[in-house]
Design a protein around this motif. Structure first.
Motif, mmCIF file in Angstrom:
data_model
loop_
_atom_site.group_PDB
_atom_site.id
_atom_site.type_symbol
_atom_site.label_atom_id
_atom_site.label_comp_id
_atom_site.label_asym_id
_atom_site.label_seq_id
_atom_site.Cartn_x
_atom_site.Cartn_y
_atom_site.Cartn_z
ATOM 1 N N ASP A 107 0.853 -1.181 0.000
ATOM 2 C CA ASP A 107 0.000 0.000 0.000
ATOM 3 C C ASP A 107 0.892 1.235 0.000
ATOM 4 N N HIS A 130 6.610 2.450 6.746
ATOM 5 C CA HIS A 130 5.171 2.339 6.517
ATOM 6 C C HIS A 130 4.364 2.515 7.801
ATOM 7 N N ASP A 131 3.150 2.983 7.595
ATOM 8 C CA ASP A 131 2.140 3.008 8.664
ATOM 9 C C ASP A 131 2.619 3.781 9.894
ATOM 10 N N THR A 189 0.639 4.234 2.539
ATOM 11 C CA THR A 189 1.162 4.217 3.917
ATOM 12 C C THR A 189 2.659 4.484 3.964
#
Length: 221
Positions: A51, A109-110, A54
């Motif tokens: 993704d 990420h995230d 993210t």
């Protein structure tokens, strides 16, 4: 945490944004050289990303030192800065819980600001992040995140970057880096009121307005 301003945060757009902020010049590269470097170093990571929304592009301190990177932060037209009593910022390096890829640009990420841990001490927060399977952000990662999402730095909701610590002959320096908004007092100077500020806090102290930024673990290729 409020939603970030709706901007294009694709990896390609993040690279363009960094280039526009002057990263290439700070790294001693031309704009073309910087874009090619990004293409070469981020290609495999971008392909592996489940993704892209993210992902945050991080500038490794070997490419641009943290203090120079902090100066590119901006809030209400005021540039970021490092507190005067943190002249050793470049000596704060990733701890074992926050391994960093050996490349000039990489992805995390995230990212979460960690508001739910406000008023925790850094020592307490690190133990909790380990339990959650989260990776504490380094100070360079925190700055890189804010270069893409400046609205994540808010009055009363700033954050620490406990993935960076300075090692001494006796162990770890008791200071932990943090990024917040200057009140324009003391040595900051009134002209810096409201500016992004990279400073430090004691590892056993608590602050009601500082969370603990973290990310998903970095998966090696």
């Amino acid at each position: 945490m409020p939603e970030s301003t709706q901007l294009d945060h694709s990896i390609a757009q993040q690279i363009r944004r960094l280039s526009e902020r002057g990263i290439a010049e700070l790294a001693g590269l031309t704009g073309h050289e910087f874009r090619m470097l990004a293409k070469d170093t981020l290609a495999s990571a971008a392909e592996a990303s489940s993704d892209e929304r993210t992902a945050t592009v991080v500038v490794h301190p070997s490419l641009v030192p943290a203090a120079s990177l902090a100066a590119l932060l901006e809030r209400d037209g005021k540039p970021g800065f490092v507190v005067e009593d943190m002249t050793d910022l470049e000596e704060f390096r990733p701890i074992g819980d926050a391994p960093v890829p050996d490349q000039p640009l990489y992805l995390v990420h995230d990212i979460d600001r960690g508001d739910d841990m406000q008023n925790w001490s850094p020592d307490e927060a690190l133990a909790e992040l380990r339990t959650r399977g989260r990776r504490p952000l380094t100070v360079t990662e925190g700055i890189s995140w804010l270069l893409q999402h400046p609205d994540r730095l808010e009055p009363g909701s700033c954050f620490m970057t406990i993935g960076s610590r300075r090692r001494t002959a006796r162990g770890l320096d008791a200071r932990t880096p943090a990024i917040w908004i200057s009140g324009g007092t003391g040595r900051d100077g009134r002209e810096r009121r409201g500016a992004p500020k990279v400073g430090w806090c004691w590892a056993r102290n608590r602050h009601t307005w500082l969370g603990f930024a973290s990310a998903a673990p970095i998966v090696s290729d």
